[in-house]
Design an enzyme around this catalytic site. Structure first.
Site, PDB file in Angstrom:
ATOM      1  N   HIS A  96      -7.377  -9.904  -4.331  1.00 53.38           N
ATOM      2  CA  HIS A  96      -5.314  -8.868  -4.214  1.00 53.38           C
ATOM      3  C   HIS A  96      -5.224  -8.381  -5.266  1.00 53.38           C
ATOM      4  CE1 HIS A  96      -6.860  -7.052   0.072  1.00 53.38           C
ATOM      5  NE2 HIS A  96      -7.508  -8.098   0.147  1.00 53.38           N
ATOM      6  N   ASP A 112      -2.533  -1.391  12.539  1.00 55.48           N
ATOM      7  CA  ASP A 112      -2.626  -0.171  11.991  1.00 55.48           C
ATOM      8  C   ASP A 112      -4.240   0.015  12.412  1.00 55.48           C
ATOM      9  OD1 ASP A 112      -4.113  -2.480  11.357  1.00 55.48           O
ATOM     10  OD2 ASP A 112      -4.717  -2.201   9.550  1.00 55.48           O
ATOM     11  N   TRP A 134      -6.130 -14.458  11.762  1.00 52.11           N
ATOM     12  CA  TRP A 134      -6.826 -12.661  12.318  1.00 52.11           C
ATOM     13  C   TRP A 134      -8.359 -12.004  12.684  1.00 52.11           C
ATOM     14  CZ3 TRP A 134      -9.259  -9.013   8.624  1.00 52.11           C
ATOM     15  CH2 TRP A 134      -9.897  -9.510   7.691  1.00 52.11           C
ATOM     16  N   ARG A 146       0.372  -1.088  -0.044  1.00 53.31           N
ATOM     17  CA  ARG A 146      -0.150   0.209  -0.101  1.00 53.31           C
ATOM     18  C   ARG A 146       0.999   1.140   0.349  1.00 53.31           C
ATOM     19  NH1 ARG A 146      -3.050  -3.833   2.254  1.00 53.31           N
ATOM     20  NH2 ARG A 146      -4.630  -4.252   1.361  1.00 53.31           N
ATOM     21  N   GLU A 191      -2.467   1.192   4.636  1.00 52.81           N
ATOM     22  CA  GLU A 191      -3.217   2.202   4.170  1.00 52.81           C
ATOM     23  C   GLU A 191      -2.664   3.493   4.049  1.00 52.81           C
ATOM     24  OE1 GLU A 191      -5.631  -1.887   3.993  1.00 52.81           O
ATOM     25  OE2 GLU A 191      -3.704  -0.482   5.064  1.00 52.81           O
ATOM     26  N   TRP A 231      -1.048  -2.614   8.342  1.00 55.41           N
ATOM     27  CA  TRP A 231      -1.614  -2.814   7.326  1.00 55.41           C
ATOM     28  C   TRP A 231      -0.799  -1.265   7.270  1.00 55.41           C
ATOM     29  CZ3 TRP A 231      -1.458  -6.839   4.518  1.00 55.41           C
ATOM     30  CH2 TRP A 231      -2.256  -7.887   5.090  1.00 55.41           C
ATOM     31  N   ASP A 279      -7.090 -14.062   1.768  1.00 59.85           N
ATOM     32  CA  ASP A 279      -7.964 -13.107   2.712  1.00 59.85           C
ATOM     33  C   ASP A 279      -8.669 -12.595   0.956  1.00 59.85           C
ATOM     34  OD1 ASP A 279      -5.179 -12.203   1.361  1.00 59.85           O
ATOM     35  OD2 ASP A 279      -6.262 -10.575   3.037  1.00 59.85           O
ATOM     36  N   GLU A 280      -9.850 -12.395   1.309  1.00 63.38           N
ATOM     37  CA  GLU A 280     -10.740 -11.441   1.067  1.00 63.38           C
ATOM     38  C   GLU A 280     -11.487 -11.305   0.059  1.00 63.38           C
ATOM     39  OE1 GLU A 280     -10.196  -7.824   4.388  1.00 63.38           O
ATOM     40  OE2 GLU A 280      -8.937  -7.678   2.186  1.00 63.38           O
ATOM     41  N   ASP A 321      -0.299  -6.189  -3.846  1.00 69.93           N
ATOM     42  CA  ASP A 321      -2.014  -5.968  -3.464  1.00 69.93           C
ATOM     43  C   ASP A 321      -1.934  -5.637  -4.916  1.00 69.93           C
ATOM     44  OD1 ASP A 321      -4.206  -5.867  -1.805  1.00 69.93           O
ATOM     45  OD2 ASP A 321      -3.086  -5.705  -0.180  1.00 69.93           O
ATOM     46  N   TYR A 367      -3.497  -6.217  15.015  1.00 68.53           N
ATOM     47  CA  TYR A 367      -3.596  -5.316  14.467  1.00 68.53           C
ATOM     48  C   TYR A 367      -3.151  -3.479  14.472  1.00 68.53           C
ATOM     49  CZ  TYR A 367      -5.714  -8.249  10.808  1.00 68.53           C
ATOM     50  OH  TYR A 367      -4.842  -9.302   9.562  1.00 68.53           O
TER      51      TYR A 367
END
Length: 534
Positions: free
Chosen positions: A259, A415, A388, A158, A465, A463, A321-322, A187, A413
């Site tokens: 991602h 972040d 996670w 990111r 971002e 992370w 993931d995701e 990503d 986490y």
């Protein structure tokens, strides 16, 4: 004679706290006459110790392989009789005449040197000479880690983290006996690793034209500033070697099957739609997945082959993931693949997809590691799970005899906001103060002792971002990553936050001397002034 000094005494402000430490009488004096004596297996560790002590000493201590009884000596060596302390345990004995560091394996000797550094006055971390003589308190230490996996994840995808900052962070992490650096390299918003067979991955995928301003849920336009950066293979080999010399393993993450937008921007034929798309400029979850075809599998095998040539890590992280399945659901080609394979749905397709990758990694003597979504549709054989989304995924995996690294959002986490203070820099959300990190126990109480053996350890994740600069990165990491380091190293029965906090207060001078940006302990007292975040 033992001198009963409280463990919160400034002389014993060691992080993470050793399993056992006894203050003895007197001090060992480190002077210009002190030599470091090593055996063959610990000579490189002796050189590392000499180099980190040299700036404050004003000279480089001699590293010798022969004993010199008439000189004050820091003695490093391997002792097979200490095998009961494991791969990373050690004994440290400091007397008025000598400091003796012993372990059954070199990693243990290295960790003994990190403890020795923290026994010295905090000024030893200075980069300019400040003294001629340094006192090390006489102690007896027997130490070993609670867990074998003591990790920290950094997200270069990111916001790119320059190589020199990664190397600086390796120094800080290994000072606290962290032994895994998980590098998130790809990503939707950026591809950060050079792949020679596919140059457009970095020519196109490492560049985004701009970045969203503000929070993803409250966007305020775009900054209009290009963001780019990637690691050459030589950069990564340097990072890997730097970590290995300090007994830290660098684990790469290449996201599969989701991602993937930056890769598909570089090579549209990899995607389900096979249509042009730009590298993502906003945060959140994007719908672009790899197409589950033989051509795409060959691409991924080519990429992973180059990755494995750089990273000797047993574990290769493949994300998992995701992965929003909308494009798979809408593709006649993908639906035909699901039918031909006799699969029930897209979740089973992801499991099959990752199993192909896992088999490829296993043929190369590597192990697949993925986020807990890899449980959906069936866990690939031999896979290791990073839990996670809470700890439930880790529990299911451990009960199924799969290895687990615990890293739940609620405790790990970084972040998340570390304070309710309204002046804290913008973060993704959540609230994770240092005392909550410290309260984390990676072993769920529902597991049997046999199942608990599958909990390799834990790691914190940062992370990026909302972490655009390296100074901000350090602020989010420290001291919370130090709290995590004690959770995964120190025996559970020795963990006490008030004790940790007292040692951390002394430790801050070390961090400042290392030019590390951190959130001061004193700010903890201000928390009650601020209402909880909405």
């Amino acid at each position: 004679m033992h001198v009963h000094v409280p463990l919160n005494h400034p002389e014993l402000s060691i992080l993470p706290q050793p399993a056992s430490i006894v203050r003895e009488e007197g001090y060992f004096q480190l002077t210009q006459d002190t030599v470091i004596v090593t055996d063959q297996k610990t000579q490189a560790i002796g050189m590392l110790l000499a180099n980190v002590l040299a700036p404050a000493l004003g000279f480089l201590p001699s590293v010798l392989t022969d004993e010199h009884p008439h000189l004050p000596t820091i003695s490093l060596g391997i002792d097979s009789q200490l095998a009961h302390l494991g791969q990373e345990g050690y004994m440290l004995k400091v007397t008025a005449g000598q400091a003796t560091l012993r372990a059954a394996h070199p990693a243990g000797v290295f960790y003994a040197t990190q403890t020795l550094r923290q026994l010295l006055p905090v000024e030893i971390f200075s980069s300019t000479p400040v003294n001629q003589t340094w006192n090390i308190p006489a102690v007896s230490v027997e130490d070993f880690p609670r867990f074998s996996w003591r990790g920290c994840m950094l997200d270069s995808a990111r916001h790119f983290i320059p190589k020199q900052e990664v190397i600086k962070l390796i120094d800080v992490l290994t000072l606290h006996k962290i032994n895994v650096l998980h590098l998130h390299l790809t990503d939707d918003q950026g591809w950060r690793i050079e792949i020679k067979k596919y140059p457009r991955l970095t020519e196109v995928g490492a560049y985004r034209k701009e970045t969203v301003i503000g929070h993803a849920r409250r966007p305020q336009g775009y900054d209009g500033t290009p963001h780019d950066g990637f690691y050459s293979q030589e950069d990564l080999r340097e990072i890997v070697a730097y970590g290995a010399a300090r007994f830290l393993t660098v684990v790469p993450e290449i996201d599969i099957p989701g991602h993937a937008q930056s890769a598909i921007a570089a090579y549209p034929e990899l995607g389900v739609l096979q249509a042009p798309v730009e590298v993502a400029t906003t945060w959140g979850i994007h719908p672009y997945l790899y197409n589950p075809t033989e051509e795409v599998f060959q691409f991924l095998k080519d990429v992973l082959s180059e990755v494995m040539a750089i990273f000797p890590s047993t574990f290769i992280h493949i994300g998992g993931d995701e992965a929003i399945k909308d494009q798979w659901k809408g593709s006649q080609q993908v639906q035909a693949i699901i039918k031909d394979l006799g699969l029930k749905d897209e979740d089973e397709l992801q499991s099959w997809f990752l199993s192909q990758i896992g088999t490829f990694l296993a043929h190369n003597n590597r192990r697949l590691l993925g986020w807990d979504e890899i449980l959906e549709g069936g866990l690939p054989s031999g896979a290791t799970v990073m839990s996670w989304r809470g700890i439930d995924g880790g529990i299911v995996a451990a009960q199924s005899h799969h290895d687990v690294v615990m890293t739940p959002t609620s405790f790990a986490y970084l972040d998340y906001y570390q304070s309710n203070d309204p002046v804290e820099p913008l973060a993704i959300g959540g609230y994770l103060p240092v005392d909550k990190v410290y309260a984390f126990d990676p072993i769920p109480t529902v597991l049997t002792p046999e199942q608990a053996q599958h909990i390799l350890g834990a790691q914190c994740n940062l992370w990026s971002e909302y972490v655009p600069t390296t100074k901000h990165l350090e602020y989010m990491l420290f001291p919370r990553a130090i709290a995590l380091s004690e959770v995964v190293w120190t025996p559970k029965e020795h963990l006490e936050f008030s004790n940790f906090r007292r040692r951390l207060t002394v430790h801050e001078a070390r961090l400042a001397s290392l030019n590390v940006n951190f959130r001061p302990v004193e700010k903890l007292d201000q928390e009650q002034m601020f209402p909880a975040r909405k």
